[in-house]
Enzyme design. Structure first.
Site, short mmCIF file in Angstrom:
data_model
loop_
_atom_site.label_atom_id
_atom_site.label_comp_id
_atom_site.label_asym_id
_atom_site.label_seq_id
_atom_site.Cartn_x
_atom_site.Cartn_y
_atom_site.Cartn_z
N ASN A 18 -3.95 -1.34 -18.38
CA ASN A 18 -2.82 -0.54 -18.84
C ASN A 18 -1.64 -1.46 -19.17
O ASN A 18 -1.28 -2.32 -18.36
CB ASN A 18 -2.39 0.45 -17.74
CG ASN A 18 -3.49 1.46 -17.42
OD1 ASN A 18 -4.24 1.87 -18.30
ND2 ASN A 18 -3.59 1.85 -16.17
N HIS A 52 -8.52 -2.74 -13.99
CA HIS A 52 -9.12 -1.71 -13.14
C HIS A 52 -10.63 -1.75 -13.35
O HIS A 52 -11.10 -1.79 -14.49
CB HIS A 52 -8.64 -0.31 -13.54
CG HIS A 52 -7.17 -0.06 -13.34
ND1 HIS A 52 -6.69 0.64 -12.26
CD2 HIS A 52 -6.09 -0.39 -14.09
CE1 HIS A 52 -5.36 0.73 -12.35
NE2 HIS A 52 -4.97 0.12 -13.47
N HIS A 83 -3.53 -6.62 -14.32
CA HIS A 83 -4.65 -6.22 -13.47
C HIS A 83 -5.67 -5.46 -14.29
O HIS A 83 -5.33 -4.67 -15.16
CB HIS A 83 -4.18 -5.38 -12.27
CG HIS A 83 -3.22 -4.28 -12.63
ND1 HIS A 83 -1.90 -4.53 -12.90
CD2 HIS A 83 -3.40 -2.95 -12.78
CE1 HIS A 83 -1.29 -3.38 -13.19
NE2 HIS A 83 -2.18 -2.40 -13.13
P1 5GP Z 1 -1.32 0.49 -13.25
O1 5GP Z 1 -0.84 1.90 -13.17
O2 5GP Z 1 -0.16 -0.49 -13.31
O3 5GP Z 1 -2.33 0.23 -14.32
O4 5GP Z 1 -2.11 0.23 -11.91
C1 5GP Z 1 -1.48 -0.08 -10.71
C2 5GP Z 1 -2.42 0.32 -9.62
O5 5GP Z 1 -2.00 -0.27 -8.42
C3 5GP Z 1 -2.47 1.84 -9.37
O6 5GP Z 1 -3.78 2.31 -9.60
C4 5GP Z 1 -2.03 1.97 -7.92
O7 5GP Z 1 -2.75 2.97 -7.23
C5 5GP Z 1 -2.28 0.59 -7.37
N1 5GP Z 1 -1.41 0.22 -6.28
C6 5GP Z 1 -0.05 0.42 -6.22
N2 5GP Z 1 0.44 -0.07 -5.07
C7 5GP Z 1 -0.62 -0.59 -4.39
C8 5GP Z 1 -0.73 -1.25 -3.12
O8 5GP Z 1 0.24 -1.48 -2.38
N3 5GP Z 1 -1.98 -1.64 -2.75
C9 5GP Z 1 -3.08 -1.42 -3.54
N4 5GP Z 1 -4.26 -1.84 -3.07
N5 5GP Z 1 -3.00 -0.82 -4.74
C10 5GP Z 1 -1.78 -0.40 -5.16
#
Ligand code: 5GP
Length: 114
Positions: free
Chosen positions: A87, A102, A100
């Site tokens: 993303n 997924h 990151h």
């Molecule tokens: P994005 O929305 O930026 O593509 O993904 C960020 C991801 O990080 C989300 O799926 C969210 O659930 C995960 N995330 C956010 N904070 C933490 C955390 O403190 N620990 C872990 N393991 N995942 C997190």
């Protein structure tokens, strides 16, 4: 320091399932599928669109790690399979400014995404 840099530094706990010199992978705290891992580079690239030509091997490495984890955990077969998602920015759904990948598996994933 971003949240994910703190996870790399072990300042914030995470369920780390893989690590090497360039990357680490850990379980997403809000899993969207039975398997939901985040594969991140140790280098703090904010998002995929901020990567440079110099990062090409590192970007490739992140995908190779996804495939390796899927093989090791046994969901790489075409009958099961998985999805990788990156993303970027608000429309992409990015919430953490540290690149990151997924890795999602364990259920049928809808397409197109919401
Ligand atoms: P994005 O929305 O930026 O593509 O993904 C960020 C991801 O990080 C989300 O799926 C969210 O659930 C995960 N995330 C956010 N904070 C933490 C955390 O403190 N620990 C872990 N393991 N995942 C997190």
């Amino acid at each position: 320091m971003t949240l994910f840099e703190k996870i790399i530094a072990r300042e914030i706990p995470a369920d780390i399932v893989y690590e090497d010199d360039l990357a680490i992978a850990f379980r997403d705290i809000h899993p969207q599928a039975p398997v939901h891992l985040l594969i991140i580079p140790r280098k703090p690239i904010p998002r995929v669109g901020a990567a440079t030509e110099d990062d090409a091997p590192l970007l490739g490495h992140l995908l190779l790690v996804a495939g390796k984890i899927a093989r090791e955990q046994g969901f790489d077969g075409t009958d099961q399979g998985f999805r990788v998602v990156i993303n970027h920015g608000r429309h992409g759904g990015e919430t953490v400014p540290h690149l990151h990948v997924h890795l999602l598996s364990g259920r049928d994933l809808a397409w197109p995404p919401g």
